[in-house]
Design an enzyme around this catalytic site. Structure first.
Site, PDB file in Angstrom:
ATOM      1  N   ASP A  11       0.847  -1.189   0.000  1.00 32.21           N
ATOM      2  CA  ASP A  11       0.000   0.000   0.000  1.00 32.21           C
ATOM      3  C   ASP A  11       0.886   1.243   0.000  1.00 32.21           C
ATOM      4  O   ASP A  11       1.828   1.339   0.793  1.00 32.21           O
ATOM      5  CB  ASP A  11      -0.892   0.028   1.262  1.00 32.21           C
ATOM      6  CG  ASP A  11      -2.037  -0.970   1.144  1.00 32.21           C
ATOM      7  OD1 ASP A  11      -2.253  -1.497   0.038  1.00 32.21           O
ATOM      8  OD2 ASP A  11      -2.700  -1.235   2.167  1.00 32.21           O
ATOM      9  N   ASP A 130     -13.873  -6.087  -5.210  1.00 30.90           N
ATOM     10  CA  ASP A 130     -13.997  -6.237  -3.756  1.00 30.90           C
ATOM     11  C   ASP A 130     -15.369  -6.835  -3.505  1.00 30.90           C
ATOM     12  O   ASP A 130     -16.377  -6.258  -3.905  1.00 30.90           O
ATOM     13  CB  ASP A 130     -13.890  -4.879  -3.053  1.00 30.90           C
ATOM     14  CG  ASP A 130     -12.496  -4.283  -3.176  1.00 30.90           C
ATOM     15  OD1 ASP A 130     -11.543  -5.036  -3.453  1.00 30.90           O
ATOM     16  OD2 ASP A 130     -12.360  -3.056  -3.009  1.00 30.90           O
TER      17      ASP A 130
END
Lengths: 251, 194
Positions: A11, A130
């Site tokens: 990330d 997702d």
């Protein structure tokens, strides 16, 4: 034979890695380039950089970072996070990214996906899904998991394949962060419903979980973050384990 | 030693250029005929779609330039496919250097594109000096070239196909040496030394 891929995800915020990474011989644990080189040396098959930078002004920092990664890293990598236009894709690919990952923008404008695949080729367009299990089905969520689109994950997977996606990055929100294993059922369902590769993400905690997602979940690749960053599982050790379990693995 | 990467409307020019940098080669990225012809080594990269790539090459007369070359040239991925006769992708007539056609993987049996690391075997020519049989290379492609007399490396994905081709000074690889770790780097080094 084509090997199953092990992918590490980093990330990124403002050009730096967000979560701490527990590596030896790393001078700057916040530098994505140093980490990427270390992962490549450990034998990771691919890297995903997920930009969580909030503002558009900081986009240039990401582009510079992509160029630095491409210059120094000799394995493939995907860049995702906030990509919403053909221009975004063009800039990232020209900076040296091998693939880009599209999420919310594809749901909001499926035509965009078709445009991107047409212009750059399906091989570099990854669609991130997702998904969350509730009310007896798996639903597609967008905006960082905040909005239920009301679209079933399997239907969406089929749709994006038709539109030209080259790969699916499937994250189960129920499993993510639990370390209790990947979402085997939905991964298997999607992998069998489409004829493009599926990367399973969310829930990796043990080496057995990887074996399970490849064999029972029919995943083509498995992605994890913290267990690699904190060295709870060593990449080489994991790969040896999977190879000993008769999976095709690059060592 | 002058190395030129042919610039056209297909991607991965920068990743190839960076990979050469890592082995100490500063390549020139150019679409200029004279620059390309005067190079010692030429790389013809390519990530993209066959039809639009061939259109661009023809419009800029780069097809003639590539045909005229006598020094070593390495086509990568789409670059290799464009060196063949014909591609099913966009029903495209290509450069015709290798008398081979480029075919789509059977969609009903395989996941297409093939994405990931696969092994290369039956390695021939100095392009693969020091590379062991069954070495892994990274591939991303939906179309493939059958095995033939030009095949200098093969890979199996449901079917065995040509993962590298050679005819005289023309070389092509279906995989991406620029993204295939140390072994890929070695293959690029070998090409530069040809």
């Amino acid at each position: 034979m084509l090997s199953k891929r092990i992918i590490s995800c980093l990330d990124i915020k403002d050009g730096r890695t967000v979560k701490g990474v527990n590596f030896e011989n790393i001078i700057d644990a916040g530098d994505p380039v140093e980490l990427a080189i270390a992962y490549a040396q450990q034998g990771i098959d691919e890297l995903v950089f997920l930009d969580i930078t909030a503002s558009n002004e900081k986009r240039k920092i990401l582009v510079d970072l992509v160029s630095r990664i491409s210059r120094q890293v000799n394995i493939p990598f995907t860049v995702g996070g906030g990509i919403s236009s053909v221009e975004d894709v063009s800039v990232l690919l020209n900076s040296g990214a091998d693939k880009v990952s599209i999420n919310s923008a594809a749901v909001k404008d499926p035509g965009l996906l078709k445009k991107m695949a047409g212009q750059f080729g399906s091989q570099c367009i990854v669609v991130a899904i997702d998904t969350k299990f509730e009310n007896n089905d798996w639903w597609v969520y967008i905006n960082g998991g905040q909005i239920n689109t009301g679209i079933k994950a399997v239907d969406w997977a089929k749709k994006i394949t038709e539109l030209g996606a080259g790969e699916i990055l499937l994250t189960s929100m129920n499993n993510d962060g639990t370390k209790k294993g990947f979402a085997v059922n939905i991964t298997k369902q999607i992998s069998e419903a489409v004829n493009i590769p599926v990367i399973a993400s969310g829930g990796a905690g043990t080496m057995q979980h990887f074996k399970e997602i490849f064999i029972s979940g029919k995943a083509d690749a498995a992605l994890a973050a913290s267990i690699f960053h904190y060295k709870e599982i060593e990449v080489l050790e994991l790969k040896k384990y999977l190879k000993n379990n008769n999976l095709e693995i690059r060592i | 030693m002058k190395t030129v990467i042919i610039k056209y409307n297909a991607g991965n020019v920068s990743s190839v250029s960076f990979a050469l940098e890592r082995i100490g080669i500063n390549a020139l990225i150019s679409e200029n005929a004279e620059e390309i012809k005067s190079a010692d080594k030429i790389i013809f990269p390519g990530v993209g779609e066959a039809g639009s790539a061939m259109n661009y090459l023809r419009q800029n007369k780069l097809d003639e330039v590539i045909h005229s070359l006598t020094q070593p040239i390495l086509g990568i991925c789409l670059g290799m496919q464009l060196m063949c006769n014909y591609s099913e992708e966009g029903k495209t007539n290509c450069l015709g250097i290798f008398d081979q056609n480029v075919k789509l993987f059977p969609l009903s049996e395989l996941k297409v594109p093939q994405v990931g690391w696969n092994t290369i075997t039956d390695l021939k020519t100095n392009l693969f000096s020091g590379i062991i049989e069954n070495e892994y290379q990274y591939l991303v492609h939906s179309y493939y070239v059958e095995l033939s007399a030009y095949t200098i490396a093969q890979t199996n994905y449901g079917i065995s196909f040509s993962s590298a081709l050679n005819k005289n000074n023309f070389y092509g690889v279906q995989f991406h040496p620029e993204r295939s770790g140390a072994a890929g780097q070695k293959i690029l080094e070998n090409f530069i030394k040809l």
